[in-house]
Design an enzyme around this catalytic site. Structure first.
Site, PDB file in Angstrom:
ATOM      1  N   PHE A   2      -2.414  -4.495  -1.197  1.00  0.00           N
ATOM      2  CA  PHE A   2      -1.707  -5.550  -0.454  1.00  0.00           C
ATOM      3  C   PHE A   2      -1.200  -6.588  -1.475  1.00  0.00           C
ATOM      4  O   PHE A   2      -0.083  -6.986  -1.592  1.00  0.00           O
ATOM      5  CB  PHE A   2      -2.777  -6.180   0.545  1.00  0.00           C
ATOM      6  CG  PHE A   2      -2.105  -7.263   1.526  1.00  0.00           C
ATOM      7  CD1 PHE A   2      -1.002  -6.922   2.204  1.00  0.00           C
ATOM      8  CD2 PHE A   2      -2.444  -8.511   1.267  1.00  0.00           C
ATOM      9  CE1 PHE A   2      -0.418  -7.857   3.246  1.00  0.00           C
ATOM     10  CE2 PHE A   2      -1.665  -9.654   2.093  1.00  0.00           C
ATOM     11  CZ  PHE A   2      -0.751  -9.075   2.837  1.00  0.00           C
ATOM     12  N   GLU A   3      -2.214  -6.909  -2.371  1.00  0.00           N
ATOM     13  CA  GLU A   3      -1.610  -7.901  -3.290  1.00  0.00           C
ATOM     14  C   GLU A   3      -0.423  -7.253  -4.221  1.00  0.00           C
ATOM     15  O   GLU A   3       0.496  -7.799  -4.582  1.00  0.00           O
ATOM     16  CB  GLU A   3      -2.805  -8.259  -4.174  1.00  0.00           C
ATOM     17  CG  GLU A   3      -2.492  -9.301  -5.421  1.00  0.00           C
ATOM     18  CD  GLU A   3      -3.653  -9.253  -6.600  1.00  0.00           C
ATOM     19  OE1 GLU A   3      -3.312 -10.010  -7.405  1.00  0.00           O
ATOM     20  OE2 GLU A   3      -4.739  -8.629  -6.294  1.00  0.00           O
TER      21      GLU A   3
END
Length: 551
Positions: free
Chosen positions: A462-463
């Site tokens: 996600f990052e």
């Protein structure tokens, strides 16, 4: 044998070319030579070589090149003395020919144009190329067959005369032929027309015929006007010391022949200069189509000396009006050509060296500039962090590099402000909002890569997705790739990482986790600082010897 002679011929060709380049060039002779296709023609050297002090030789070249005219008298085109002989001339002989005169210390050259023409269809002449014979009306006039002396003895030769290509009855009382002249008696306007003279001669056991076409016309005596000097016009002429110079005085007049003299300081030049260095030629006269005449007289200097400069050499016409004009000789202006060539060569050399130096020392130059007082600091761009650090987790080397080395060098020594995920987030913050907001507040995205094994891959998808979207799609942030270990295979890397590596490359860490690796002046840290933005405060003393002041 031929292979042994080849280097010698090359050497002789070079020497001839080198020698020719040293010749003083007198350009193109304004007086062209003409010949009818299939008829012989002789061209004499236009240079006034008779004034040279020492022994000399005359050499002719074709088309101003180093192709020397053959001296073989059996050749159709060959040199004989100072003449080129064409036996006969052909249309493709129309060309420039260079006459070069040399002795051990002197060399001059001048081009002479030969034009070979075809006669007009059905005629024995070409209307565009004819000699003019314009006479004022009187009882009798003489037409001359010009330029035969080099070919035949005019006193012994049999010259035939034609009018409009029809033979003239030379036994009639109307005409009288003597040598190379044809006298017309009781001249009227009916006698105007195109006359042709023709003579045959033998050369090298071959018979040749040459002809001359003369346009004869009668005119009314023009009004007599005062002579006018058309050249010089009180000129100032630049001339090199030691060079040859010919000054021409040209006078336009009508009526009786005028007398032209050259003088200096009220003294005739042929009386003033006792030696043969300065020679006054005999005057030449020519008739113009409008009935006026041109008289020219040359003053020749075989060698210009210092005493000739800044003097007024007067051309004067003896007549009731007595027109006069002068020429002043001066030294040539300084020639800056050599200086300019050297300047531009040095300029190009310096430019090339500068480009190479900039390419080699680009990083050091940029860092030096950033540390100077010319760089604006405290830029208000709304950013909080200089870099957002993204890295795989849970390896000793990775944690040592990201959590210790990066903060020590970039933050403490160089004054950068970093956001390191895992160090700077607050407990309980929403991960998605935190990453999105923090990346948007950063000026660079630094991605530290380990090897390609599964445990060292970027863990937080996600990052990673947010960062890649921000860096590549919205193009808000520049990316810096750092390889902590040498990665030879990017197969398992995300496509975004592959794209960034292909586009801008990576910086590879080659150091050890020692005290010396903490110096920002090593090549690795210089390359990282080069890709980082300028600091918003002053560098610390350890980074670039400047007092620390961090925002």
């Amino acid at each position: 044998m031929s292979m042994q002679l080849f280097p010698l011929l090359l050497c002789l060709t070079y020497l001839a070319s080198h020698k020719a380049e040293l010749c003083e060039d007198y350009g193109v002779d304004y007086d062209r030579a003409y010949a009818s296709d299939g008829q012989p023609v002789y061209i004499s050297c236009p240079l006034n070589y008779a004034q040279m002090k020492h022994d000399f030789n005359v050499t002719w070249y074709i088309n101003g090149s180093q192709t020397q005219v053959s001296a073989d008298t059996q050749s159709r085109i060959h040199q004989n003395g100072n003449l080129i002989k064409f036996l006969p001339a052909r249309l493709d002989d129309t060309e420039y020919y260079a006459c070069v005169i040399r002795n051990s210390t002197y060399c001059i050259r001048q081009l002479k144009k030969l034009e070979v023409f075809k006669n007009d269809e059905g005629l024995c002449y070409n209307n565009g190329i004819m000699f003019l014979s314009e006479e004022f009306t009187s009882l009798s006039k003489t037409i001359n067959c010009p330029y035969l002396d080099d070919y035949v003895d005019v006193k012994k030769a049999e010259i035939k005369w034609f009018k409009e290509c029809q033979p003239l009855d030379l036994s009639s009382d109307k005409y009288f032929a003597s040598n190379d002249d044809l006298t017309l008696k009781n001249v009227t306007q009916k006698d105007e027309g195109n006359y042709t003279c023709e003579v045959s001669f033998e050369y090298n056991a071959k018979e040749f015929t040459i002809s001359r076409a003369i346009d004869f016309s009668t005119r009314v005596q023009p009004l007599i006007s005062a002579p006018v000097i058309t050249y010089p016009k009180n000129n100032i002429m630049s001339v090199q010391t030691g060079s040859y110079l010919s000054l021409t005085c040209e006078v336009l007049y009508s009526g009786d022949v005028v007398d032209i003299v050259w003088s200096y300081n009220e003294t005739l030049v042929d009386d003033y200069y006792a030696d043969s260095r300065v020679v006054l030629e005999d005057p030449h006269y020519a008739l113009l189509p409008d009935g006026h005449r041109i008289a020219t007289r040359n003053l020749n200097f075989s060698e210009i000396k210092e005493e000739d400069y800044n003097r007024k050499f007067f051309c004067e016409v003896y007549s009731p009006v007595n027109p006069k004009a002068y020429v002043i000789l001066k030294h040539p202006d300084t020639n800056f050509q050599g200086f300019l060539i050297a300047f531009f060569v040095v300029l190009v050399f310096v430019t090339i060296i500068s480009i190479i130096a900039i390419k080699i020392f680009k990083v050091d130059i940029v860092l030096l500039y950033r540390s100077s007082c010319f760089v604006q600091r405290n830029i208000q761009d709304g950013k909080v962090y200089d870099a957002y650090i993204m890295s795989p987790k849970s390896t000793y080397n990775m944690d040592m590099f990201v959590l210790k080395l990066l903060p020590e060098v970039l933050e403490r020594q160089c004054g950068y402000r970093l956001f390191i995920f895992g160090r700077d987030e607050l407990p309980g913050e929403a991960m998605a909002d935190l990453i999105d907001e923090t990346i948007s507040q950063s000026r660079r995205l630094v991605i530290v890569l380990g090897n390609t094994s599964s445990e060292n891959r970027l863990e937080n998808d996600f990052e990673q997705q947010i960062a890649m979207y921000d860096a590549l799609i919205r193009n808000k942030i520049k990316v810096i790739l750092i390889e902590l270990e040498k990665i030879t295979d990017y197969t398992n890397m995300p496509e975004s990482i592959k794209y960034i590596k292909q586009k801008q490359g990576v910086i590879r860490w080659k150091g050890q986790f020692t005290e010396s690796s903490l110096s920002p002046k090593t090549n690795f840290w210089k390359n990282v600082r080069y890709l980082m933005p300028p600091t918003q405060g002053l560098y610390s003393q350890d980074c670039d010897h400047i007092t620390s002041e961090h925002v």
